[in-house]
Design an enzyme around this catalytic site. Structure first.
Site, PDB file in Angstrom:
ATOM      1  N   HIS A   1      31.194  25.346  44.912  1.00 27.26           N
ATOM      2  CA  HIS A   1      31.709  26.708  45.090  1.00 27.26           C
ATOM      3  C   HIS A   1      30.536  27.591  45.491  1.00 27.26           C
ATOM      4  O   HIS A   1      29.935  28.277  44.658  1.00 27.26           O
ATOM      5  CB  HIS A   1      32.343  27.188  43.786  1.00 27.26           C
ATOM      6  CG  HIS A   1      33.098  28.469  43.931  1.00 27.26           C
ATOM      7  ND1 HIS A   1      33.240  29.379  42.902  1.00 27.26           N
ATOM      8  CD2 HIS A   1      33.756  29.009  44.981  1.00 27.26           C
ATOM      9  CE1 HIS A   1      33.960  30.397  43.309  1.00 27.26           C
ATOM     10  NE2 HIS A   1      34.279  30.207  44.570  1.00 27.26           N
TER      11      HIS A   1
ATOM     12  N   SER B   1      33.659  34.820  42.164  1.00 25.54           N
ATOM     13  CA  SER B   1      34.128  35.920  43.000  1.00 25.54           C
ATOM     14  C   SER B   1      33.444  37.226  42.616  1.00 25.54           C
ATOM     15  O   SER B   1      33.341  37.572  41.438  1.00 25.54           O
ATOM     16  CB  SER B   1      35.647  36.076  42.834  1.00 25.54           C
ATOM     17  OG  SER B   1      36.119  37.205  43.519  1.00 25.54           O
TER      18      SER B   1
ATOM     19  N   LYS C   1      42.580  27.954  47.166  1.00 27.55           N
ATOM     20  CA  LYS C   1      42.001  27.317  45.989  1.00 27.55           C
ATOM     21  C   LYS C   1      42.702  26.008  45.628  1.00 27.55           C
ATOM     22  O   LYS C   1      42.106  25.148  44.974  1.00 27.55           O
ATOM     23  CB  LYS C   1      42.008  28.278  44.805  1.00 27.55           C
ATOM     24  CG  LYS C   1      41.022  29.445  44.986  1.00 27.55           C
ATOM     25  CD  LYS C   1      39.612  28.954  45.337  1.00 27.55           C
ATOM     26  CE  LYS C   1      38.620  30.097  45.461  1.00 27.55           C
ATOM     27  NZ  LYS C   1      37.301  29.634  45.957  1.00 27.55           N
TER      28      LYS C   1
ATOM     29  N   LYS D   1      28.425  35.949  47.093  1.00 30.24           N
ATOM     30  CA  LYS D   1      28.315  34.766  47.957  1.00 30.24           C
ATOM     31  C   LYS D   1      28.521  35.114  49.420  1.00 30.24           C
ATOM     32  O   LYS D   1      27.722  34.755  50.283  1.00 30.24           O
ATOM     33  CB  LYS D   1      29.339  33.702  47.557  1.00 30.24           C
ATOM     34  CG  LYS D   1      29.119  33.035  46.225  1.00 30.24           C
ATOM     35  CD  LYS D   1      29.999  31.829  46.043  1.00 30.24           C
ATOM     36  CE  LYS D   1      31.453  32.056  46.366  1.00 30.24           C
ATOM     37  NZ  LYS D   1      32.093  33.075  45.513  1.00 30.24           N
ATOM     38  N   THR D   2      29.628  35.790  49.699  1.00 35.05           N
ATOM     39  CA  THR D   2      29.944  36.126  51.085  1.00 35.05           C
ATOM     40  C   THR D   2      28.950  37.134  51.641  1.00 35.05           C
ATOM     41  O   THR D   2      28.442  36.989  52.757  1.00 35.05           O
ATOM     42  CB  THR D   2      31.376  36.676  51.184  1.00 35.05           C
ATOM     43  OG1 THR D   2      32.292  35.686  50.707  1.00 35.05           O
ATOM     44  CG2 THR D   2      31.722  37.030  52.620  1.00 35.05           C
TER      45      THR D   2
ATOM     46  N   ARG E   1      44.605  35.444  41.599  1.00 35.06           N
ATOM     47  CA  ARG E   1      45.091  34.137  41.187  1.00 35.06           C
ATOM     48  C   ARG E   1      45.778  34.199  39.819  1.00 35.06           C
ATOM     49  O   ARG E   1      45.553  35.117  39.049  1.00 35.06           O
ATOM     50  CB  ARG E   1      43.938  33.124  41.130  1.00 35.06           C
ATOM     51  CG  ARG E   1      43.325  32.775  42.472  1.00 35.06           C
ATOM     52  CD  ARG E   1      42.216  31.745  42.331  1.00 35.06           C
ATOM     53  NE  ARG E   1      41.091  32.255  41.546  1.00 35.06           N
ATOM     54  CZ  ARG E   1      40.839  31.929  40.285  1.00 35.06           C
ATOM     55  NH1 ARG E   1      41.654  31.116  39.613  1.00 35.06           N
ATOM     56  NH2 ARG E   1      39.780  32.423  39.653  1.00 35.06           N
TER      57      ARG E   1
ATOM     58  N   ASP F   1      32.128  30.087  51.147  1.00 38.30           N
ATOM     59  CA  ASP F   1      32.722  29.877  49.823  1.00 38.30           C
ATOM     60  C   ASP F   1      32.801  28.434  49.345  1.00 38.30           C
ATOM     61  O   ASP F   1      32.595  28.187  48.161  1.00 38.30           O
ATOM     62  CB  ASP F   1      34.135  30.469  49.795  1.00 38.30           C
ATOM     63  CG  ASP F   1      34.680  30.631  48.392  1.00 38.30           C
ATOM     64  OD1 ASP F   1      33.936  31.126  47.523  1.00 38.30           O
ATOM     65  OD2 ASP F   1      35.845  30.278  48.163  1.00 38.30           O
TER      66      ASP F   1
ATOM     67  N   ARG G   1      41.083  42.060  50.042  1.00 40.46           N
ATOM     68  CA  ARG G   1      40.465  40.908  50.713  1.00 40.46           C
ATOM     69  C   ARG G   1      40.680  40.931  52.220  1.00 40.46           C
ATOM     70  O   ARG G   1      41.647  41.499  52.728  1.00 40.46           O
ATOM     71  CB  ARG G   1      41.086  39.615  50.175  1.00 40.46           C
ATOM     72  CG  ARG G   1      40.754  39.317  48.726  1.00 40.46           C
ATOM     73  CD  ARG G   1      39.447  38.590  48.602  1.00 40.46           C
ATOM     74  NE  ARG G   1      39.118  38.266  47.221  1.00 40.46           N
ATOM     75  CZ  ARG G   1      38.109  37.484  46.884  1.00 40.46           C
ATOM     76  NH1 ARG G   1      37.360  36.935  47.818  1.00 40.46           N
ATOM     77  NH2 ARG G   1      37.839  37.251  45.617  1.00 40.46           N
TER      78      ARG G   1
END
Length: 529
Positions: free
Chosen positions: A219, A237, A200, A241-242, A60, A256, A322
């Site tokens: 988030h 990130s 996002k 989380k994933t 990003r 997410d 990703r």
């Protein structure tokens, strides 16, 4: 026999330009894959995943994100500053005309998608993009729409990766821009192929709108156990989380972005966006299989030119490789995308100082404090400008770059919902132990999984515990499958004095960060550490 998709006439009138263009509208995943190959946008893996390069931008561009400020009362709700940079309405109109004119000469792919699994809080979003693979990304990550939105979408996202802004004329800082207009309900994205900007931008929209519906946007990832118990995993990130929500023993809601409404939690998306650097089948079998499924999009993953075999260990392009894949590719998923009120909430922090314990239970005040702090270490590659080493950071609500409102608003909503629904809250360190980054070691994934499992099963409620002296955190003394020495971090350092020095250093950082909320939060929170 070859069947080429037909173009459809698309009226730009609702976007302020009185003209029509021919577009590829709501193509299926196979059609978008074919278009991506024909256009030489991508390669195809042996399993049917699309292999793409995002070019210069592999993460990003937070410094190039803006929100249009009309100086209206509603705009006063925006937390203006470095995260939410104001943009002039006349500059937005000017940029919109230029972007639409630029797209008139391109192949345009339109995808109508839904955001939000809960119909009461759902939004209809339309994406216009130059690239077929970007349309596939949106189709994978969000929820494919059921029609062409004859009465118009709630928001339109226009992605023009080959268009560059002129900073002196267009009011941007660089040639790159992500501009959100909440009045016109349009998002402009230019000079970046990184598809995470689409995702996002959608999250930012939901973070602006849903608090007005008494829904807390979060988030976080979420899953459900066999007994119907819901767990949330907050974190920036790279904190897990994933990975941690993709548990073979539980059912995935999403990885997410979620909302917490009056009737429980719900996924904003219909897919996952997993980091794949050093992905291993034995450690993350669900992500391994889903990321290589037909129609998935693999960003910046290197591969053999002849065989197309993938190399997930190669970070020569970026650490931020990703995979975008639809939740349909996850066997143990919650098809409705909805769950009950959370029984357990985990705040994930990749602590680069090696100070925080692998897990600690939090009181309601501690939960509000650590949520508002959002401490972690930014891991290499998730944003432009980061080097090879993690950087300690505080990101309010574990998602400050995507929060248009004052973080205290979200923190107060979370505290109220935790109190109302008696959720247990845990701080989990997925980072380093035995020393800071470069000296200590990363906590192994199997240990973290065992820790999470013990918390969810209620084992930690019965385990002996102690309070560490620097942060006042309650830490368990025994967890099955985890070395007891690890649980209290000072015992895992060679030098207790060096640990104390580092703990005080991190504690000072927490205090400095929380001071920015003086006058906005309870005094007991300000003096918690």
């Amino acid at each position: 026999m070859r069947l080429d998709p037909q173009k459809t006439e698309f009226d730009l009138g609702y976007l302020g330009k009185q003209s029509q263009i021919s577009v590829y509208w709501n193509l299926s995943s196979p059609q978008l894959i074919e278009q991506s190959i024909i256009n030489k946008e991508a390669n195809l893996s042996p399993t049917g995943a699309l292999l793409v390069s995002t070019g210069e931008f592999t993460g990003r561009s937070p410094n190039d994100k803006y929100i249009v400020n009309y100086q209206e009362p509603s705009d006063q709700e925006i937390d203006w500053g470095k995260v939410n940079q104001p943009f002039l309405p006349e500059k937005f109109d000017q940029l919109l005309v230029k972007v639409l004119s630029h797209l008139e000469s391109k192949n345009i792919y339109v995808q109508d998608v839904l955001v939000g699994s809960n119909p009461q809080h759902q939004r209809r979003v339309r994406l216009l993009t130059e690239y077929a693979w970007s349309a596939l990304f949106a189709r994978d990550l969000l929820i494919p729409g059921i029609d062409m939105y004859a009465d118009g979408p709630d928001f339109t996202i226009i992605q023009a990766p080959t268009f560059c802004a002129d900073p002196q004329i267009d009011g941007t800082l660089t040639k790159t821009f992500i501009v959100i207009d909440f009045v016109k309900r349009i998002v402009l994205i230019g000079n970046t192929q990184y598809a995470g900007e689409i995702k996002k931008a959608v999250f930012t929209i939901m973070n602006r709108l849903l608090p007005g519906e008494n829904v807390l946007p979060m988030h976080c990832s979420a899953n459900i156990g066999m007994q119907g118990d819901t767990a949330l995993f907050f974190g920036l990130s790279g904190t897990g989380k994933t990975t941690l929500s993709s548990d073979p023993d539980r059912f995935l809601i999403g990885d997410d972005e979620h909302g917490w409404a009056q009737d429980g939690v719900f996924n904003f998306e219909g897919g996952c966006y997993a980091k794949t650097i050093n992905l291993k089948k034995d450690l993350e079998p669900i992500i391994w299989d889903a990321s290589q499924s037909f129609g998935s999009v693999l960003e910046n993953v290197t591969f053999d030119e002849d065989t197309r075999l993938l190399d997930f260990t190669d970070s020569s392009v970026t650490e931020n490789t990703r995979a975008a894949y639809a939740l349909d590719n996850v066997a143990r998923r919650v098809k409705s995308g909805m769950g009950g009120h959370p029984d357990h909430i985990f705040f994930l922090s990749a602590d680069a100082f090696g100070v925080l314990p692998p897990i600690a239970s939090l009181s309601p005040n501690q939960a509000a404090y650590y949520f508002l702090s959002g401490y972690t270490a930014k891991l290499a590659g998730t944003e432009r400008g980061l080097g090879c080493e993690p950087q300690a950071t505080f990101s309010a609500c574990f998602g400050a770059p995507f929060m248009p409102l004052n973080p205290v608003k979200y923190a107060n909503m979370l505290r109220e919902k935790i109190f109302d629904h008696h959720s247990s809250v845990w701080l989990v360190n997925t980072g380093w132990t035995g020393g800071p980054y470069g000296i200590g070691s990363r906590i192994k994934l199997p240990y973290t999984r065992a820790i999470i499992s013990a918390a969810i099963k209620g084992i930690l409620e019965e385990a002996p515990s102690e309070y560490e002296p620097f942060f006042g955190l309650k830490i368990p003394g025994i967890i099955p499958g985890v070395p007891s020495k690890m649980l209290n971090p000072v015992k895992n350092w060679e030098s207790p004095d060096k640990y104390a020095e580092m703990a005080e250093k991190l504690k000072a950082k927490f205090r400095k960060n929380i001071d920015q909320y003086k006058g906005e939060i309870d005094s007991e929170l300000l003096t918690l550490l």
